[in-house]
Design a protein around this motif. Structure first.
Motif, PDB file in Angstrom:
ATOM      1  N   THR A 342      25.758  33.499  31.971  1.00  0.00           N
ATOM      2  CA  THR A 342      26.600  32.836  32.262  1.00  0.00           C
ATOM      3  C   THR A 342      27.256  32.451  33.957  1.00  0.00           C
ATOM      4  O   THR A 342      26.257  33.461  34.123  1.00  0.00           O
ATOM      5  CB  THR A 342      27.826  32.512  31.278  1.00  0.00           C
ATOM      6  N   LEU A 343      27.570  31.652  34.672  1.00  0.00           N
ATOM      7  CA  LEU A 343      27.515  32.223  35.940  1.00  0.00           C
ATOM      8  C   LEU A 343      28.917  32.047  36.052  1.00  0.00           C
ATOM      9  O   LEU A 343      29.577  30.940  35.778  1.00  0.00           O
ATOM     10  CB  LEU A 343      26.673  30.546  35.879  1.00  0.00           C
ATOM     11  N   ALA A 344      29.560  33.559  36.304  1.00  0.00           N
ATOM     12  CA  ALA A 344      30.578  33.617  37.339  1.00  0.00           C
ATOM     13  C   ALA A 344      31.215  32.227  37.729  1.00  0.00           C
ATOM     14  O   ALA A 344      32.875  31.975  37.925  1.00  0.00           O
ATOM     15  CB  ALA A 344      30.452  34.717  38.025  1.00  0.00           C
ATOM     16  N   CYS A 345      30.694  31.268  38.121  1.00  0.00           N
ATOM     17  CA  CYS A 345      31.733  30.272  39.262  1.00  0.00           C
ATOM     18  C   CYS A 345      31.741  28.842  38.668  1.00  0.00           C
ATOM     19  O   CYS A 345      32.142  27.957  39.519  1.00  0.00           O
ATOM     20  CB  CYS A 345      30.566  30.028  41.034  1.00  0.00           C
ATOM     21  N   GLN A 346      31.358  28.856  37.820  1.00  0.00           N
ATOM     22  CA  GLN A 346      31.079  28.041  36.564  1.00  0.00           C
ATOM     23  C   GLN A 346      31.360  28.257  35.500  1.00  0.00           C
ATOM     24  O   GLN A 346      31.747  27.052  34.213  1.00  0.00           O
ATOM     25  CB  GLN A 346      29.442  26.700  36.541  1.00  0.00           C
ATOM     26  N   ALA A 347      31.956  29.472  34.602  1.00  0.00           N
ATOM     27  CA  ALA A 347      32.673  29.905  33.732  1.00  0.00           C
ATOM     28  C   ALA A 347      34.273  29.785  33.893  1.00  0.00           C
ATOM     29  O   ALA A 347      34.697  30.316  34.564  1.00  0.00           O
ATOM     30  CB  ALA A 347      31.757  30.753  32.813  1.00  0.00           C
ATOM     31  N   ARG A 348      34.888  29.786  32.788  1.00  0.00           N
ATOM     32  CA  ARG A 348      36.403  29.861  32.940  1.00  0.00           C
ATOM     33  C   ARG A 348      36.671  30.321  31.174  1.00  0.00           C
ATOM     34  O   ARG A 348      35.885  30.252  30.327  1.00  0.00           O
ATOM     35  CB  ARG A 348      37.249  28.428  33.157  1.00  0.00           C
ATOM     36  N   PRO A 349      37.256  31.513  31.333  1.00  0.00           N
ATOM     37  CA  PRO A 349      37.689  31.990  29.704  1.00  0.00           C
ATOM     38  C   PRO A 349      38.625  31.159  28.855  1.00  0.00           C
ATOM     39  O   PRO A 349      39.198  30.369  29.350  1.00  0.00           O
ATOM     40  CB  PRO A 349      38.244  33.615  30.667  1.00  0.00           C
ATOM     41  N   LEU A 350      37.788  31.039  27.211  1.00  0.00           N
ATOM     42  CA  LEU A 350      38.726  30.120  26.745  1.00  0.00           C
ATOM     43  C   LEU A 350      39.475  31.028  25.503  1.00  0.00           C
ATOM     44  O   LEU A 350      40.478  30.923  24.878  1.00  0.00           O
ATOM     45  CB  LEU A 350      37.570  29.228  26.014  1.00  0.00           C
ATOM     46  N   SER A 351      39.754  32.475  25.505  1.00  0.00           N
ATOM     47  CA  SER A 351      40.251  32.907  24.901  1.00  0.00           C
ATOM     48  C   SER A 351      40.807  34.882  25.801  1.00  0.00           C
ATOM     49  O   SER A 351      40.240  34.579  26.963  1.00  0.00           O
ATOM     50  CB  SER A 351      39.494  33.567  23.710  1.00  0.00           C
ATOM     51  N   ASN A 352      41.747  35.360  25.059  1.00  0.00           N
ATOM     52  CA  ASN A 352      42.345  35.972  25.588  1.00  0.00           C
ATOM     53  C   ASN A 352      41.027  37.702  25.899  1.00  0.00           C
ATOM     54  O   ASN A 352      41.373  38.597  25.973  1.00  0.00           O
ATOM     55  CB  ASN A 352      43.707  36.666  25.418  1.00  0.00           C
ATOM     56  N   ASP A 353      40.005  37.693  24.791  1.00  0.00           N
ATOM     57  CA  ASP A 353      39.846  38.437  24.463  1.00  0.00           C
ATOM     58  C   ASP A 353      37.966  38.797  25.552  1.00  0.00           C
ATOM     59  O   ASP A 353      37.579  39.722  24.974  1.00  0.00           O
ATOM     60  CB  ASP A 353      39.614  39.136  23.259  1.00  0.00           C
ATOM     61  N   VAL A 354      38.027  38.162  25.742  1.00  0.00           N
ATOM     62  CA  VAL A 354      36.699  38.262  27.477  1.00  0.00           C
ATOM     63  C   VAL A 354      36.414  38.883  28.130  1.00  0.00           C
ATOM     64  O   VAL A 354      37.466  39.256  28.764  1.00  0.00           O
ATOM     65  CB  VAL A 354      36.668  36.460  28.113  1.00  0.00           C
ATOM     66  N   LYS A 355      35.147  39.558  27.894  1.00  0.00           N
ATOM     67  CA  LYS A 355      34.391  40.946  28.346  1.00  0.00           C
ATOM     68  C   LYS A 355      33.013  39.967  29.454  1.00  0.00           C
ATOM     69  O   LYS A 355      32.858  39.638  28.667  1.00  0.00           O
ATOM     70  CB  LYS A 355      34.149  41.938  28.032  1.00  0.00           C
ATOM     71  N   VAL A 356      33.365  40.353  30.525  1.00  0.00           N
ATOM     72  CA  VAL A 356      32.403  39.660  31.604  1.00  0.00           C
ATOM     73  C   VAL A 356      31.959  41.018  31.997  1.00  0.00           C
ATOM     74  O   VAL A 356      32.093  42.108  32.455  1.00  0.00           O
ATOM     75  CB  VAL A 356      32.280  37.990  32.034  1.00  0.00           C
ATOM     76  N   LYS A 357      30.322  41.375  31.948  1.00  0.00           N
ATOM     77  CA  LYS A 357      29.430  41.829  32.806  1.00  0.00           C
ATOM     78  C   LYS A 357      28.357  41.898  33.467  1.00  0.00           C
ATOM     79  O   LYS A 357      27.672  40.683  32.989  1.00  0.00           O
ATOM     80  CB  LYS A 357      28.802  43.416  31.891  1.00  0.00           C
ATOM     81  N   PHE A 358      28.335  42.276  34.715  1.00  0.00           N
ATOM     82  CA  PHE A 358      27.657  41.456  35.788  1.00  0.00           C
ATOM     83  C   PHE A 358      26.413  42.892  35.854  1.00  0.00           C
ATOM     84  O   PHE A 358      26.473  44.581  35.900  1.00  0.00           O
ATOM     85  CB  PHE A 358      28.549  41.878  37.448  1.00  0.00           C
ATOM     86  N   PRO A 359      25.425  42.221  36.512  1.00  0.00           N
ATOM     87  CA  PRO A 359      23.770  43.228  36.697  1.00  0.00           C
ATOM     88  C   PRO A 359      24.291  44.953  37.295  1.00  0.00           C
ATOM     89  O   PRO A 359      25.234  44.126  38.326  1.00  0.00           O
ATOM     90  CB  PRO A 359      22.821  42.837  36.768  1.00  0.00           C
ATOM     91  N   ASP A 360      23.762  45.554  37.359  1.00  0.00           N
ATOM     92  CA  ASP A 360      23.888  47.031  38.343  1.00  0.00           C
ATOM     93  C   ASP A 360      23.373  46.510  39.412  1.00  0.00           C
ATOM     94  O   ASP A 360      22.415  46.550  39.136  1.00  0.00           O
ATOM     95  CB  ASP A 360      23.483  47.972  37.058  1.00  0.00           C
TER      96      ASP A 360
END
Length: 360
Positions: A342-360
């Motif tokens: 996804t794109l962090a600049c355009q994505a919004r969380p819809l639940s409380n269990d969201v976890k996102v990971k950026f590439p190392d």
């Protein structure tokens, strides 16, 4: 505004953009020109780039601020200037304006380089095969020049065009090929002579260059043909790099998409989400309506980002769990979306269990 009028030069209030002077306009072919920018000494660090990256230009046009991304055809390891090359597109407002009106001495609002389609220190060893279709030659040409300067890898360029007069950088390519005759092979595929590039043709051209690394840029059908052929040969997907450019929507259309995404997120009860950045895990407080990127900024973190408009892909991250809503997207393919990108600049969380990971 009539087609004979150039857009008025206005000053942007967006601090992500920098006003750069055009130092030269080079006629490459009958329907393409290169624009060379002067980078002031105090901006050179900001405009450092990797081969294969692009610049985002903002142009006032017919009362709107239109943005377009153009790959750098120059190489940071061989060329002293920043050069983008623009080919006319039928009914293309900005591509035609640039080809018709831009001249040395003009000033254009330009964002610092961005993009993930590039040769970098993480690039694995092995031969490099570059596929360029039409103006898609620009980023692969940058990669080609840098790879010759910084590695000892063998390189093959397969370059498809309508006909001989459409070949951008023809003379420069010929000179570089003669300079590196032991490492560089250039193959021209002309529609007028060979027909359109097909999967069997790709497979044949791959003889002697298997198990390498592949960079593909050009029209959609061209890219699909090449990618399908490579996957059919058993080449791993993580060694196949593609760059797809589409014209972003006009500002009013983009805003409508953003408002729809905000509305969808209004019912969310999310108060925090988890983010993995540079190998560290953070619990990020969340305020309703914010994008993931906005929330990370408020937490005083510095995730990778550039255009913040869903165009460049610099803020790509994977959704490891939970549900998110993506607004504007001009860079992620259906396959990448299926893999959880996804794109962090355009994505919004819809639940409380969201976890996102950026590439190392």
């Amino acid at each position: 505004m009539s087609s004979s009028e150039a857009p008025a030069q206005e000053t942007s209030t967006d601090q992500r953009y920098h006003r750069l002077e055009v130092t030269a306009v080079i006629e490459e072919t009958h329907d393409s020109k290169s624009i060379v920018f002067n980078i002031p000494e105090d901006k050179k660090a900001k405009f450092a780039y990797l081969p294969g990256q692009f610049l985002t230009l903002k142009v006032p046009y017919d009362g709107k601020q239109l943005t377009r991304c153009y790959s750098l055809a120059s190489s940071p390891h061989r060329d002293s200037e920043h050069k983008v090359t623009i080919k006319r597109v039928v009914d293309g407002r900005i591509s035609n304006w640039i080809n018709d009106y831009v001249k040395a001495g003009d000033q254009i609002e330009v964002m610092t380089p961005a993009g993930l389609f590039c040769l970098n220190d993480k690039t694995p060893a092995g031969d490099i095969v570059l596929f360029g279709g039409g103006s898609g030659i620009t980023p692969v040409f940058s990669i080609l020049k840098s790879a010759l300067e910084t590695t000892d890898r063998k390189i093959k360029l397969i370059y498809a065009n309508r006909d001989d007069r459409s070949v951008i950088f023809k003379d420069e390519l010929k000179a570089i090929a003669a300079e590196h005759i032991d490492r560089l092979e250039v193959v021209h595929i002309l529609d007028s002579v060979h027909g359109f590039l097909t999967q069997p043709m790709v497979c044949q051209l791959m003889d002697g260059y298997r198990h390498g690394e592949y960079f593909i840029c050009g029209p959609g059908p061209f890219m699909d043909t090449v990618e399908s052929a490579l996957i059919g040969l058993g080449e791993p997907e993580d060694r196949i790099h593609t760059e797809r450019f589409v014209s972003p929507p006009d500002p009013d259309q983009a805003e409508a998409v953003v408002q729809q995404a905000k509305a969808a997120a209004e019912s969310s009860n999310t108060v925090q989400f988890e983010a993995v950045l540079d190998g560290e895990t953070y619990e990020i407080p969340y305020e309703k309506g914010d994008t993931l990127l906005e929330a990370l900024y408020k937490a005083e973190l510095e995730p990778p980002a550039s255009c913040e408009e869903g165009m460049c892909g610099a803020c790509m991250c994977t959704v490891e769990r939970g549900e998110t809503q993506l607004a504007q997207n001009d860079v992620l393919s259906d396959k990448e979306l299926e893999k959880g990108w996804t794109l962090a600049c355009q994505a919004r969380p819809l639940s409380n269990d969201v976890k996102v990971k950026f590439p190392d």
